[in-house]
Each structure stands twice: as C-alpha cells, then as structure tokens.
Design an enzyme around this catalytic site. Sequence first.
Site, PDB file in Angstrom:
ATOM      1  N   LYS A 136       7.529   1.096  19.024  1.00 20.71           N
ATOM      2  CA  LYS A 136       7.133   2.274  18.261  1.00 20.71           C
ATOM      3  C   LYS A 136       6.966   1.838  16.808  1.00 20.71           C
ATOM      4  CE  LYS A 136      10.709   4.891  19.925  1.00 20.71           C
ATOM      5  NZ  LYS A 136      11.496   6.124  20.265  1.00 20.71           N
ATOM      6  N   GLY A 137       6.099   2.552  16.093  1.00 22.86           N
ATOM      7  CA  GLY A 137       5.783   2.151  14.711  1.00 22.86           C
ATOM      8  C   GLY A 137       6.922   2.462  13.749  1.00 22.86           C
TER       9      GLY A 137
ATOM     10  N   GLY B 134       1.686  -6.702   4.370  1.00 22.71           N
ATOM     11  CA  GLY B 134       3.021  -7.235   4.132  1.00 22.71           C
ATOM     12  C   GLY B 134       3.987  -6.806   5.213  1.00 22.71           C
TER      13      GLY B 134
ATOM     14  N   GLY C 218       0.822  -1.209   0.000  1.00 26.54           N
ATOM     15  CA  GLY C 218       0.000   0.000   0.000  1.00 26.54           C
ATOM     16  C   GLY C 218       0.857   1.260   0.000  1.00 26.54           C
TER      17      GLY C 218
ATOM     18  N   GLY D  20       6.965   1.418  10.250  1.00 28.72           N
ATOM     19  CA  GLY D  20       6.667   1.127   8.849  1.00 28.72           C
ATOM     20  C   GLY D  20       7.196   2.149   7.861  1.00 28.72           C
ATOM     21  N   GLU D  21       7.253   3.389   8.275  1.00 29.34           N
ATOM     22  CA  GLU D  21       7.657   4.439   7.339  1.00 29.34           C
ATOM     23  C   GLU D  21       9.095   4.881   7.538  1.00 29.34           C
ATOM     24  OE1 GLU D  21       3.899   7.182   6.902  1.00 29.34           O
ATOM     25  OE2 GLU D  21       4.006   6.329   8.897  1.00 29.34           O
TER      26      GLU D  21
ATOM     27  N   ARG E  30      10.985  -1.236  21.330  1.00 25.90           N
ATOM     28  CA  ARG E  30      11.226  -2.675  21.332  1.00 25.90           C
ATOM     29  C   ARG E  30      10.738  -3.278  20.018  1.00 25.90           C
ATOM     30  NH1 ARG E  30       9.215  -7.366  25.351  1.00 25.90           N
ATOM     31  NH2 ARG E  30      10.906  -8.804  24.864  1.00 25.90           N
TER      32      ARG E  30
ATOM     33  N   GLN F  60      10.969  -4.859   6.711  1.00 27.96           N
ATOM     34  CA  GLN F  60      10.256  -3.615   6.462  1.00 27.96           C
ATOM     35  C   GLN F  60      11.211  -2.430   6.341  1.00 27.96           C
ATOM     36  OE1 GLN F  60       7.359  -2.525   9.346  1.00 27.96           O
ATOM     37  NE2 GLN F  60       5.900  -1.904   7.797  1.00 27.96           N
TER      38      GLN F  60
END
Lengths: 170, 774
Positions: free
Chosen positions: B728-729, B498, B271, B731-732, B656, B666
């Site tokens: 913590k995120g 994904g 996406g 993905g970007e 973590r 990723q």
Amino acid sequence: MSGHIPVRLHVNGQAHDLSLDPRVTLLDCLREHLGLTGTKKGCDQGACGACTVLADGERINSCLTPAVQCDGMEIVTIEAMANDELGTRVQDAFLAHDGLQCGYCTSGQICSVVAMLAEHRAGRPSAVTEDLTGPAPLTDVEIRERMAGNLCRCGAYNGIVAAIREVTRT
Amino acid sequence: MNVAARGFSLAMRAVGRVSALLPDGRHDPLSGRPGEIGRDIARLDGPAKVSGGIRYTADRVPARLAYAVTVPSSIAKGRITAVDSSRALAAPGVVLVMTHENAPPMKPTGAYSTLRSPVAAAAMTLPIMNTDRVFWHGQPVAVVVAETQEQAEHAARLVEVSYAAEPAVVTMSDEAAHTPAHSVLEESKTVVGAPHAALADAAVVVRGVYTTPPEHHNALELHATVAAWDGDDLTVHDTSQYPYGVKEMLAKKFGLPPERVHVLAPYIGGGFGGKTTAWPHVALTVAAAGLAGRPVKLVLSRAHTFHMTGGRAPTRSRVTLAADTGGRLTAIVHDALSTCTTDEFAEAAIVPSRHLYATPNLAVHQRVARVDRIQNAFFRGPGVTPGSFALESAMDELACRLGLDPLELRLRNEPARDPVSGRRFTSRHLREAYRLGAEAFRWDERSPAPRATRDGHWLVGQGMAAAINPDAVLVAAVRLRLHADGTVTIHSSTNELGAGTSTAQTQAAAQRLGVPMDRIRFLQGDSDVARTRIPGASAATTTLASAIWNARDRLVRELLTLAKGTDSPLAGRRPDEVETRDEGIFTTGGRGETYWRILERAGREHVEVTGRSAVPYQTVKRGTSTYGAHFAEVRVDEDTGEVRVSRWVGAFDGGRIVSPRQAASQMRGGIIQGIGMALMEETLLDERSGRIVNAGLADYHIPTHADVPDIEVRFVDVPDPQTPLGAKGIGELGIVGVAAAIANAIHHATGTRVRDLPITADKLLQHDGRLGVR
Ligand code: FES
Ligand code: FES
C-alpha cells in the site's frame, strides 16, 4: 564586457581564468559558467546550505559569495569529493545509512560534513559545546548543532547523523 | 447544501451500491513470496546523488539559453492599469519583457486540484498574463528575459506596474462559507444515526476548536522550467511530479498536438504535492521562450515559490466527541472550515473523522470560504493531515476526561468495518501497529498524570496519535523491453522524487520477471512513454507494480507465441502453465528456457510490450487505507516554553514493504515534516494586503538537524491480499497524526492544551500560567 572583472578560480584542482559580472555568485559561476551543477541552489539567501562548497578548506555558502571575491582561492565541490579519502568515506556512509532521499541537499550536506569534521578536529567549539577548555567529543548533539545550517526537507537527518557517526568511529 | 455537493453525494452513493457487486482484487502471487521484494538494499540512484551526478531541471544549460525572472503583483485584487517596461528594456542584456499586453494567448485549462476530471496538470483555470486582472498578491504580472540571470533580476526591478486595487478577502469567515462539491473525493456532508441526540445522552462529551495555519511545501529544490521550441516541437524540462499532465496542459494551452510536446522530469528535488500541479510560471516560461525564439530557463526564487506556488490552506475544526463511561464513542461531530479560490479545492479536515473510529452516530461537514489568494495545493496528506490534528487531539482530551489511557481508548474504538460506508477493509492492521509502536516506545511505562515528570528545568511528557491515509491505484502504463542478452529496460512516465520509486520498482520487477536486479534498467520521467496519471497520492508503488505485472503477462504471451511450433520445451504451453524465474520461462515441472534463448531462436533483437495498471476494483468495493501509530516524547523548557522532541517511535501498516530502507526514510521524512507543522511552520500573511511576510527559509522555519531526534520506524509488513505486491502507498502516511502526537505529549508534559498550530513558545507561555514564571 564592460564592468566585468577578471578572476582566477581554482576549482577542484583546475584553474579557470574568467571575466565576470561582479554580481555573479560563486554558486551561479560554478553552475552556469563552469558546468559544475552538482552544487545546488535552495534559497540563494544563505538559509539552507544546499550550495555549500569548500573554499580554502572552509565550508561556505556559495550563494552568498561573489565569485570575484574568490580570486586565487581553492574551491572544492561535490564533483571532487571522490578524489578525497575522507570525502569518499562520507559518500559511502551516506549511501549505507540512506542519508538522502531526493538528493537535492546531499551535495551541500557532504561538503559540510567534510569541513565540519575538520573544524572539530581543529578544536573549534560549537554553540552547544559545554567545556571550552579541552577537545569536545563529537556527540550526536554536537553533530546536530554543527550540521544545523544544512536543511533537508525530505528529512534524511537520521541517516546523515548515522553516516557521520560511522565516519568518525572508523 | 448546494447542488454540486448534493449531486456528488448521490453519485458516490450510487457508486457505492454498484461497487458492492464488483469482484475482489486479483491476488498478486508475488505478494507473500520472499525474494527481492522486501530486501534491505541501498537506493540505486544513491551513488549518482552523493557525487552530484544527477541532473535536476535547473541544471540544464542548453545552447543559446536566456534567463527569465518573474515580477510579482503588489496588490491582492484589482486591475493592472499600466505597465511601463521601458527602463527594463533599456537595461543591459535584456531580451524582452512579457506582460499581459504582449503575451501569446494561452487557452484556459481545467484546474487539476478540483479533481473534476483528472486531466492536465494546470494548478488553476485563471488566465494568468492573458488578462489585466490581479487575483492574488504575488501573481506573476511580467516576465523579464535577459542574457544572464543577474541582468534579468536587475531588470525585473525596473518594470513599473500601476494598479487599480479593489478590496480583497484574504482570510476565511463563516459568513462567506459554502459546502464544496466534494472533500478530496469524499462527500462533504455526512450524517449517520442521530449524533445530536447522542451528544445529549452521552456520559462524557468533549468539545474543542482546532486550527492549522497556511503552510508551504518548501521542497529544497526550487520550482524550475527550461523550455525550448524547435519549430512546432516543444521540449520542456520541468520540476513536475506529473510530467504527463504538464504535457497535456501545454498542448492544450498552446494549441499543439500532444505528440509535439515533450516534458522531461526524471529527478525532482522533493515535491510533497507542491509540484503536482503546474503553477503559472510553467506556461509563462514556454510563452517567453516562444517570444524570445530561444531556450529560456526560469527558476523561481525562494520568495517567489511562496508567492507563485500554492501551499496548504488553513483549517479550523470544531470537534465534539461523546462516549459512554466505558470509553466507547457514541458520537463524532466534526465541522471544518477551510479556504479555497475560484477553483474549489477543500483542505478537507473532516476526512479522518469518517474513517478512523467506530461510532454509531456521526456528523461531519466540510465548508470552504473563497479568498483572494493563490490556489491552495495538495500537500502531503491533504485533509487528513490537518484533520488528524483536530481529531487526534480531541481523542486525547476524551481519554483525559475518561481517565483512560489514550492508547486503550483507541483500541476500544477500532472498527471492524468502515464507520460511514459499512464496507469491509482490504486490510487494516492498526491494532498491530499500536502494539508494535507501544512496545518499542515502552508506552506502558508512561505515568498517566500530566506534568508528572521533570528533568531539571525540562518538563517531560509522552503522547500518541493514530494515522490514516487513503490508498489508491491510479492510471499508468510502462513500456517493457526484453533485449537479446536477457536484460530488461522499463520505461515509465513517472519520476523519482526521493521516495525510492525507481529502486522499489527495480526490486519488484526483478522478482516479477525472475531476473537479477542488475539486469534491469528503470528509466523514468519522460512524458512520452505512456498516459500516466500519478501526480502523487502515494500511488506510485502499487500503480507501477500493477502496470509491470500486466507487462510481464503480455511478455509471457509474446514469448510463448514465439516458441510455438519450434523445438522449444515451451512450445504449446499456455501462460497459466508457466512461471517467470531463473531468467526465463519454466513450467512448474522445471521445463523451459531462458529469455535470451527464446529470443535467439526467434532471431529477435528484442521484444517490447506495454503494460497498463489494472482498474482497482478492490479499492472501490472496499476501503483501502494505510494506518499508523505515533508515539512521541517531548521536553518543554519551564522557563522559556521551548519544546524539544526527544524520542519518537512510528509504527505503520503499509501492507508489504517493498524496499524497507527507503520506506523507513520516507516515514521519517513525513514525521519530520509533521514536527515542523506542530512546532514551527506557518505562512504568515499581512491580512490587510494579502502579502506573505515570511517568504523565505530564514523566516519560514522548517526542522533542522538540531530539531530532530533519532526516529524509530516499525512496519507491520503484512501483505494486503488485494493490492499489487500486497503493498500500500505510504508516501504521505508518515506526517498524518504527528502534530497531534506532539500536542498530546506537550499536554502530558505541562498540563496545557494548545489547539492552534504551530505550538510556539508564546502560545504555551500564554496558555500555561506556570510556564516562564520561575
Ligand atoms: S542556496 Fe545558499 S544557503 Fe541556500
Ligand atoms: S534529500 Fe531531499 S532535501 Fe535532503
């Protein structure tokens, strides 16, 4: 229907007698007519490799191939990879090395690997093969060149190359 | 500044003041504990993916299916004066042609990307196909539905549309620019201290203008929608990152109660933000299915994903940095311009300049210019990704000017608090990321002078850059069901793009509930489970973990209620006296029993609870971001200007790490998209007509196997004390800073600075008098 052409396709060891609009690509035939949706459409233009299948053992872009042109051919898709010893090893290596993320390019990558290894075994050179006189070792550079037609937007390339290394080592 | 921007700034300041009074985040007891979290395992959906067994949206072939193909406009602005569908309707197999003349009315909805109120997934407010107006080149102006895909494609070419064209603006200019209400939820204009006086007094000043082009996500999976009406019930399979938002949007557009709209999107083929908002084709497919009275499938062609879905807007940044002779920043000034449309969303390049470095004086100002193009979209690291190209290139230029190592310059400017808000961080381990990355890369072996290393006709150079991305916990709920046999099913409205969300959540839930992973089933992608607003924003891991944490607490309460007054060792226990472990509930003293025993005694087949994510006080009160450092080596061909990326180390602070193998993949994925951004990606526009001229993967280049070296990924892996799981995120984060690291490495290799992406051979040859002249 008028204008349709009879065709006999052997797909994953099974014969299908079909009557097809000559515009139907092998890709759409597999997906929309035979229910084999494991093969994916990423561009429909021959630019991404997501639709890669084996036709008489050669890797082809099924989006560029009219289905009626495959009359009498043996087509192998991702759905049959588990029946093949090498295919299974490639699948396992993809899992172990995380050679996938979204999975959308994965079917094409795996089919492509299986055919690429056969091409290499048969001594076919690639664009980066320097010595054309003898068998070239399957270096990372060779792998990357030979797999360059299979795009992965998630960027699972490192895992895919690692998986191929593992398969060729064992 | 305009009223909206001023209003937003005032509101943000008020929130800032109030938030200081908020409590800190609740410490997650799981965050530091060993267990399933952090274990290196293969992704759980992997076996299905390597055998072609996952069903994506376009794989659906319901009975009586008809196929739809869209017709794009051939002007950028104006009116449709006539549509002649007669030839198309007469073509074999055609079921219908839908145009603005016969399309059912679709109520306008707010555009998600304006972030005004986080409702519905609509990409834009424009009434596509309920008006004769054309707003951009490539806008869908007709939909042809036929028995087969081939028939629909053929007939789509037979639809004749006549237009009255009007002059269109397709490129941005300063004259037409204004200050947007906000810049990805931060204020668009900020001044701290006296930046211009600081510039005048500074020992060293560097100035540069940096540009990034329009880009398209190009997820390999084409956007697709399969819609089926059953009376007033509507079922839609859609390639949506945000199924709940699509459900809300369709309910509103078609005047249906939300409970009659079912959106399914369990697996998405990538996406990157391009499937966060619902582009017009989604509602058009639903409308066409209504007209046809049968299920309709629409798969955008690759060309149409360029024309009918938005990409990243272009940016232009003027960055001025001032420093003292010791390499401490005395001012950062960043003015950025980007494009927007009727629905104002800024690709806010200023964002990293507000958060990355300590500086006493700062001025950032984002502006946007309206253009007649398709709505620009979220794309991995909105704002920070192009903005970091500008800021991190400028930092490299400053390091060169000071004669200082670029890593050392960054270390000298690492802030203790957020430079603009003055807030503390929940955690910030960027120093540690620098150290890890530099060590793995052997940065200390780099020679300081540019153009110092040669390998045959290759010039070799190394560069680095920092990365930052905001972290957020959003709104989600999960339905958790404990079955009589002690197995657990978790239903969620999120999906698997994904990223490995389903694997990571299974790991986390296993540890949270104290059950083995193979006893948990994580089911996703059904909009009907619960209100879930995770359209992206790297927020799935922590938001779902928060909801599952809450579900676990509710489950414990339910089960203790069941045990009350029985002979269970748990009778009379309070939730705070027990733990969930060993497939049951136990006191710290070891008394307790298994889940299935509790259910058996109570004669229950199952217990079901709903868990909701908690309001993320900590992220409002403090700044929560992820951080990283990229170290890159490139080789530049002296004869042709070709650039090859030869070595890469990325080191990241993402709190973590829940699922290390997927997390590393990723990060690599982000870095590889960054390599594309740096060296090849650009959506090219014919500036006269507004037409995209490279709308295909043969012409819009993305990195291939042959473009990507082995990428080494390191994680600091220290839990954030205030986030769910301590995570913590991420993905970007991976893409942020990549383009600058490459530009900096190219400068180190050649001595030439290119400030306009992508850095193609022609630009290098043009800028570097010594390249290509041998
Ligand atoms: S779908 Fe065939 S190459 Fe892309
Ligand atoms: S795994 Fe998503 S495109 Fe390759």
